[in-house]
Design an enzyme around this catalytic site. Structure first.
Site, short mmCIF file in Angstrom:
data_model
loop_
_atom_site.label_atom_id
_atom_site.label_comp_id
_atom_site.label_asym_id
_atom_site.label_seq_id
_atom_site.Cartn_x
_atom_site.Cartn_y
_atom_site.Cartn_z
N ARG A 1 15.67 -11.02 -31.64
CA ARG A 1 15.86 -10.51 -32.81
C ARG A 1 14.71 -10.07 -33.63
O ARG A 1 14.55 -9.09 -34.61
CB ARG A 1 17.01 -11.66 -33.79
CG ARG A 1 16.84 -11.02 -35.28
CD ARG A 1 18.31 -12.49 -35.91
NE ARG A 1 18.10 -11.67 -37.54
CZ ARG A 1 18.18 -12.72 -37.92
NH1 ARG A 1 18.27 -13.78 -38.38
NH2 ARG A 1 18.59 -12.44 -39.47
N HIS B 1 13.05 -6.96 -35.34
CA HIS B 1 12.28 -7.20 -37.15
C HIS B 1 10.82 -6.60 -36.91
O HIS B 1 10.63 -6.08 -38.00
CB HIS B 1 12.71 -9.04 -37.68
CG HIS B 1 13.81 -9.03 -37.98
ND1 HIS B 1 14.23 -9.63 -38.91
CD2 HIS B 1 15.12 -8.65 -37.70
CE1 HIS B 1 15.54 -9.98 -39.49
NE2 HIS B 1 16.16 -8.72 -38.07
N ASN C 1 13.96 -13.54 -43.15
CA ASN C 1 13.41 -13.96 -41.90
C ASN C 1 13.65 -15.30 -42.30
O ASN C 1 13.48 -16.23 -41.01
CB ASN C 1 12.64 -13.31 -42.37
CG ASN C 1 11.76 -11.98 -41.62
OD1 ASN C 1 12.29 -11.76 -41.25
ND2 ASN C 1 10.65 -11.74 -42.51
N HIS D 1 24.12 -8.25 -30.82
CA HIS D 1 25.21 -9.20 -30.94
C HIS D 1 26.12 -10.39 -30.03
O HIS D 1 27.24 -10.73 -30.52
CB HIS D 1 25.35 -9.10 -32.00
CG HIS D 1 24.32 -8.79 -33.47
ND1 HIS D 1 25.18 -7.62 -34.95
CD2 HIS D 1 23.55 -8.84 -33.87
CE1 HIS D 1 23.56 -7.91 -35.33
NE2 HIS D 1 23.14 -8.81 -35.13
#
Ligand code: HEM
Ligand code: NAG
Ligand code: NAG
Ligand code: NAG
Ligand code: NAG
Length: 322
Positions: free
Chosen positions: A61, A65, A92, A190
């Site tokens: 992840r 980001h 975050n 996911h």
């Protein structure tokens, strides 16, 4: 011997040919002073993942980001004394695993030929790959040669929202040069990891402000989630791909197909003809292409708005600009 030299020359020319474009290429550090780079990243990453396998999701992840804000330039790693860097943004809050990247960097800096040579953006791209591999997920080749950015600003963190519909998500991805297939395939990340209850409470308790739940979610699943996430609990975590949360597999698409996608941004993938088709290919037809599709889309993600050549810098510490 002669053949071997010729082959080496062909490989070298291929590499140089690509590098003229200011592009990334595989094995970059083998030709740029630090042949041990990929081994060091793998060893450090495996060390951390064996101790805590849940870090794999966090590191995957983190790379996503990084790439979505100012491109894959390591800007997500920068700390600000004023708490106004990317990593201070609300999304975050649950990013973890910065220590993995920082450790890789310090090991690399302790090897004399690698000192000042390896970018933090490349380290993160490779750590994400090795973290997935360490939990028996797919492997993909990571072209390298990114440079590090010098800016990280909380005000620029504009990630896709878990409340977004598929139209908005497609636009968010298109803005980064990624298509609908990349959207649905990368959402498959996911298949591992967790979300905090706070992000789904309105969906299960108060969807339209009348104490209802989202009709797009399976009613029994809503009840299950309510047990795990009491109304005022915002901190408990729930698995995003229940029954298969620790396995990197295509089960996420079964989950979404059964109307058990945790976020609106997961469920909404059923509402677009292309993304719906992909979900059915995986969940119903069992086409088994997810691993190779994911690998391809991850490589594409790794090219988003990169800095190369004379742009940016090679940071000495991943958590601060030079
Ligand atoms: C399509 C748009 C996306 C949205 C709206 C979204 C949103 C989210 C949210 C809200 C969380 C939970 C965070 C929390 O609890 O604070 C999450 C977790 C996660 N996301 Fe996404 N995401 C998206 C795409 C992606 C992509 C492209 C990847 C990677 C390729 C990814 C990988 C992950 C992983 C692995 C986790 C679990 C993290 C952990 O367990 O620590 N997501 N995502
Ligand atoms: C972050 O961006 C805001 C808005 O553009 C700007 O006012 C601020 O100075 C920036 N902060 C840093 C540290 O660059
Ligand atoms: C999707 O969300 C956007 C932004 O919130 C909204 O303008 C648009 O009408 C929505 N589209 C659909 C089909 O619901
Ligand atoms: C549900 O949402 C409505 C409208 O936003 C709000 O007035 C109400 O207090 C909420 N109910 C609960 C239990 O949070
Ligand atoms: C992991 C991390 O750096 N989290 C930060 C997210 O933002 C909050 C609020 O600014 C910080 O306190 C956290 O340290």
């Amino acid at each position: 011997m002669a053949l071997k030299n010729l082959l080496a020359l062909v490989v070298l020319l291929g590499v140089v040919g690509v590098s003229f474009g200011g592009d990334l290429y595989e094995g970059y550090y083998r030709y740029n002073n630090c042949p041990q780079m990929e081994d060091i990243v793998r060893d450090v990453t495996y060390h951390y993942i064996y101790k805590d396998p849940t870090l794999a999701a966090a590191l995957l992840r983190m790379h996503f980001h990084d790439c979505f804000v100012r491109g894959c330039d390591g800007s997500v790693l920068i700390k600000s004394p004023n708490n106004d860097a990317e990593r201070d943004a609300v999304p975050n809050l649950s990013l973890r695993g910065y220590e993995v990247v920082d450790t890789v960097k310090s090991v690399l800096e302790s090897v004399s030929e690698c000192r000042g040579v390896v970018s933090c953006a490349d380290i993160l791209a490779l750590v994400a790959r090795d973290a997935v591999l360490a939990i028996n997920g797919p492997w993909w080749s990571v072209p390298l040669g990114r440079k590090d950015g010098r800016v990280s600003n909380i005000s620029e963190v504009n990630l896709p929202s878990p409340f977004a519909n598929v139209t908005t998500l497609k636009k968010n991805f298109a803005d980064k040069g990624l298509n609908s297939k990349d959207l649905v395939v990368l959402s498959g990340a996911h298949t591992i990891g967790v979300s905090s209850c706070g992000l789904i409470s309105s969906r299960i308790y108060n969807f339209t402000g009348k104490g209802d739940s989202d009709p797009a979610m399976d009613k029994n699943y809503v009840e299950e989630l309510k047990k795990r996430c009491p109304p005022t609990d915002v901190t408990t975590s729930v698995d995003m791909d229940p029954t298969s949360a620790h396995k990197f597999d295509s089960h996420y698409f079964n989950t979404v197909y059964q109307k058990k996608g945790l976020f609106i941004s997961d469920s909404t993938l059923l509402n677009d003809i292309d993304t719906n088709f992909y979900i059915q290919m995986q969940a119903v037809l069992n086409l088994n292409t997810f691993n190779s599709d994911f690998s391809k889309s991850m490589v594409k993600l790794g090219y988003v708005e990169i800095l190369t050549g004379d742009q940016g810098e090679i940071r000495n510490f991943c958590d601060r600009v030079n």
